[in-house]
Structure formats: C-alpha cells, structure tokens
Design a protein around this motif. Structure first.
Motif, short mmCIF file in Angstrom:
data_model
loop_
_atom_site.label_atom_id
_atom_site.label_comp_id
_atom_site.label_asym_id
_atom_site.label_seq_id
_atom_site.Cartn_x
_atom_site.Cartn_y
_atom_site.Cartn_z
N UNK A 1 -4.95 -12.34 2.81
CA UNK A 1 -3.85 -11.86 3.12
C UNK A 1 -3.43 -10.79 1.91
N UNK A 2 -3.80 -11.10 0.67
CA UNK A 2 -3.65 -10.35 -0.30
C UNK A 2 -4.42 -9.14 -0.31
N UNK A 3 -5.74 -9.24 0.09
CA UNK A 3 -6.52 -7.89 0.21
C UNK A 3 -6.01 -7.26 1.41
N UNK A 4 -5.57 -7.86 2.43
CA UNK A 4 -5.16 -7.01 3.69
C UNK A 4 -4.00 -6.24 3.27
N UNK A 5 -3.17 -6.77 2.57
CA UNK A 5 -1.85 -6.10 1.91
C UNK A 5 -2.06 -4.97 0.85
N UNK A 6 -3.16 -5.16 0.34
CA UNK A 6 -3.53 -4.09 -0.78
C UNK A 6 -3.99 -2.96 -0.21
N UNK A 7 -4.85 -3.02 1.01
CA UNK A 7 -5.27 -2.13 1.75
C UNK A 7 -4.64 -1.23 2.47
N UNK A 8 -3.56 -1.87 2.89
CA UNK A 8 -2.43 -1.38 3.65
C UNK A 8 -1.65 -0.42 2.91
N UNK A 9 -1.25 -1.00 1.36
CA UNK A 9 -0.25 -0.26 0.61
C UNK A 9 -1.07 1.00 0.14
N UNK A 10 -2.43 0.77 -0.06
CA UNK A 10 -3.12 1.83 -0.60
C UNK A 10 -3.17 3.20 0.36
N UNK A 11 -3.43 2.81 1.74
CA UNK A 11 -3.32 3.75 2.57
C UNK A 11 -2.09 4.38 2.90
N UNK A 12 -0.99 3.73 2.71
CA UNK A 12 0.41 4.56 2.87
C UNK A 12 0.36 5.30 1.41
N UNK A 13 0.06 4.90 0.28
CA UNK A 13 -0.18 5.97 -0.92
C UNK A 13 -0.62 7.22 -0.60
N UNK A 14 -2.08 6.98 -0.05
CA UNK A 14 -2.87 8.29 0.12
C UNK A 14 -2.34 9.04 1.29
#
Length: 58
Positions: free
Chosen positions: A19-32
């Motif tokens: 869940x932490x990995x998925x959360x980090x991926x989603x957050x990185x996509x939004x920043x991008x």
C-alpha cells in the motif's frame, strides 16, 4: 502457534509495503502531471466558443 503469528506478521508487512508503494506511485504521477501542465501550459486561457468563423482563402 508461533508459525501462525509469523505468517500473520508477514502478511501484514507485505500489505503495508504494497500500500505504501502504491501510494508513492500515485503521488509521483500527480506531481509529474502538475509539472507537465506548468511547463507546457499557456500563460492565458484562449476561449474557443463564440469566435469568428474561418474563411477559406483561395
């Protein structure tokens, strides 16, 4: 009994890491996407409704 506890701890840790990995991926996509919109976006809005009709030039 110890074996069951170890299995439950392993399952809980795998779920937490996933869940932490998925959360980090989603957050990185939004920043991008924000950076992309800021870099490629225009400085002012261009309305596209109610304008002149295009005339064909021959």
């Amino acid at each position: 009994m110890v074996r069951v506890k170890l299995i439950l701890i392993a399952i809980a840790s795998i779920l937490a890491l996933g869940s932490a990995g998925i959360w980090l991926l989603i957050a990185e996509r939004q920043v991008t996407q924000e950076h992309r919109a800021k870099f490629l976006g225009s400085s002012k809005p261009y309305p596209t409704s109610g304008g002149q009709k295009m005339n064909v030039e021959w």
